[in-house]
Design a protein around this motif. Structure first.
Motif, mmCIF file in Angstrom:
data_model
loop_
_atom_site.group_PDB
_atom_site.id
_atom_site.type_symbol
_atom_site.label_atom_id
_atom_site.label_comp_id
_atom_site.label_asym_id
_atom_site.label_seq_id
_atom_site.Cartn_x
_atom_site.Cartn_y
_atom_site.Cartn_z
ATOM 1 N N ILE A 64 2.421 -2.904 38.663
ATOM 2 C CA ILE A 64 3.168 -1.795 38.093
ATOM 3 C C ILE A 64 4.631 -2.140 38.337
ATOM 4 O O ILE A 64 5.040 -2.329 39.482
ATOM 5 C CB ILE A 64 2.798 -0.465 38.776
ATOM 6 N N HIS A 65 5.412 -2.265 37.274
ATOM 7 C CA HIS A 65 6.762 -2.799 37.466
ATOM 8 C C HIS A 65 7.740 -2.196 36.473
ATOM 9 O O HIS A 65 7.371 -1.440 35.565
ATOM 10 C CB HIS A 65 6.754 -4.325 37.354
ATOM 11 N N ASP B 35 12.562 5.108 36.389
ATOM 12 C CA ASP B 35 11.302 5.661 36.881
ATOM 13 C C ASP B 35 10.671 4.777 37.947
ATOM 14 O O ASP B 35 10.168 5.267 38.967
ATOM 15 C CB ASP B 35 10.319 5.852 35.724
ATOM 16 N N ILE B 36 10.670 3.459 37.738
ATOM 17 C CA ILE B 36 10.069 2.582 38.740
ATOM 18 C C ILE B 36 10.892 2.605 40.032
ATOM 19 O O ILE B 36 10.343 2.519 41.131
ATOM 20 C CB ILE B 36 9.929 1.128 38.219
ATOM 21 N N GLU B 37 12.203 2.783 39.910
ATOM 22 C CA GLU B 37 13.028 2.885 41.124
ATOM 23 C C GLU B 37 12.634 4.116 41.927
ATOM 24 O O GLU B 37 12.486 4.052 43.155
ATOM 25 C CB GLU B 37 14.511 2.936 40.767
ATOM 26 N N GLU B 38 12.435 5.239 41.236
ATOM 27 C CA GLU B 38 12.024 6.456 41.924
ATOM 28 C C GLU B 38 10.641 6.291 42.541
ATOM 29 O O GLU B 38 10.423 6.607 43.718
ATOM 30 C CB GLU B 38 12.025 7.633 40.951
ATOM 31 N N LEU B 39 9.687 5.797 41.742
ATOM 32 C CA LEU B 39 8.319 5.652 42.223
ATOM 33 C C LEU B 39 8.243 4.660 43.376
ATOM 34 O O LEU B 39 7.507 4.880 44.351
ATOM 35 C CB LEU B 39 7.413 5.198 41.075
ATOM 36 N N VAL C 223 1.467 -2.720 33.942
ATOM 37 C CA VAL C 223 1.925 -1.372 33.636
ATOM 38 C C VAL C 223 3.441 -1.358 33.808
ATOM 39 O O VAL C 223 3.954 -1.643 34.890
ATOM 40 C CB VAL C 223 1.261 -0.339 34.563
ATOM 41 N N ARG C 224 4.140 -1.037 32.743
ATOM 42 C CA ARG C 224 5.598 -1.159 32.712
ATOM 43 C C ARG C 224 6.238 0.225 32.655
ATOM 44 O O ARG C 224 5.870 1.048 31.823
ATOM 45 C CB ARG C 224 6.006 -1.979 31.492
#
Length: 318
Positions: free
Chosen positions: A191-192, A215-219, A209-210
């Motif tokens: 997931i990236h 969003d990825i920074e938050e997650l 999963v992109r």
């Protein structure tokens, strides 16, 4: 203000407050553990020199999501001053409310911070020939500024097109993994983030999963190693809010032949399984509408038993 309106208003308020605090992603608090819906759709006005994809990213909506919810609107040249619908209401997937849940047809990820709090993000998934696998997994490693090591399958695909792919792509603006990556215990799957954010919400990856960079920074900063990841295939979702049943339908992924060949039958099986647990009076016209449109917008498909009855000869085609 009735109970339903209060529930929706409180969910939307939490989402707006959390969006302001943490960025674009919405986080919802489930005050009722039996509730299956979060969020609320709303309308926005198109500004000058704004594309539909600009609007989608600002409201944390995937590309296919916003196109399906706004048929006929040009993705590149929406009319300034016109209104665009933001489909920010979701039926929660039928899965254990724990960790991460990815629903492939929806191209959306849900993160249960706790059983009472859930965040949601649009994602891209694997193309038909690079399918994202179903089932349970877990996060085994978190990486900031990851390097990308293209697998042999990607190199062969590039070679067939007359291109070459290096053995390693270092961190930076050309790295397709973006700035953050969560590695799964499924070899080769992550997931990236991405260096092409406008592709989020489409079926374009090689199985990973992109997420949008923000969003990825938050997650990345919220999720922990060993967090459970459930990958499900649910083009049809049903759920309850304040005693009313909702139906949400998405176009099925190409390889889901059962749903693609007879979506009506597939949807009715899902609906009737739910009605066996909680009997209700169906609104057949809305069932039909949701199945025909497949736009991902939840529709009310039942009436409360204490409401005036209507004769329903056929639960689908009335």
């Amino acid at each position: 203000m009735n109970a339903s309106t209060r529930s929706i208003s409180s969910l939307l308020l939490v989402a707006l407050l959390c969006s302001a605090q943490w960025g674009l992603a919405a986080t919802y608090r489930l005050s009722d553990p039996e509730a299956d819906l979060i969020g609320s759709g709303y309308w926005v006005t198109v500004q000058e020199n704004e594309t539909l994809l600009d609007i989608a990213r600002r409201h944390d909506i995937g590309q296919e999501e916003i196109l399906l919810a706004n048929p006929g609107v040009d993705r590149w040249l929406p009319t300034p001053g016109s209104r665009v619908f933001i489909p920010a209401r979701y039926v929660l997937p039928a899965a254990e409310r724990k960790g991460l849940i990815l629903n492939l047809p929806e191209m959306r990820l849900y993160y249960f911070v706790s059983p009472e709090e859930v965040a949601t993000y649009p994602v891209s998934i694997g193309r038909m020939d690079w399918k994202t696998p179903l089932g349970k997994a877990r996060i085994v490693r978190k990486q900031k500024s990851p390097s990308w090591y293209p697998p042999e399958s990607v190199k062969k695909e590039a070679a067939a097109s007359g291109e070459t792919v290096p053995d390693v792509v270092p961190p930076g603006p050309d790295n397709p993994l973006g700035a953050y990556a969560l590695r799964l215990n499924l070899p080769g799957y992550l997931i990236h983030g991405t260096n092409k954010p406008y592709g989020v919400g489409m079926r374009v990856t090689h199985g990973c999963v992109r997420l949008l960079p923000e969003d990825i920074e938050e997650l990345f900063h919220k999720v922990r190693v060993n967090t459970q990841v459930q990958i499900v295939n649910q083009p049809v979702k049903v759920g309850w809010l304040d005693g009313v049943l909702y139906l949400e339908v998405h176009p099925p992924v190409e390889e889901h032949l059962e749903a693609r060949e007879d979506m009506l039958r597939y949807a009715l099986e899902v609906i009737y399984q739910e009605l066996e647990k909680h009997p209700a009076i169906l609104i057949g016209a809305n069932v039909k509408k949701a199945i025909e449109e497949q736009n991902g917008v939840p529709l009310v498909i039942s009436r409360k038993t204490d409401e005036p009855p209507m004769p329903i000869r056929n639960p689908v085609f009335d």
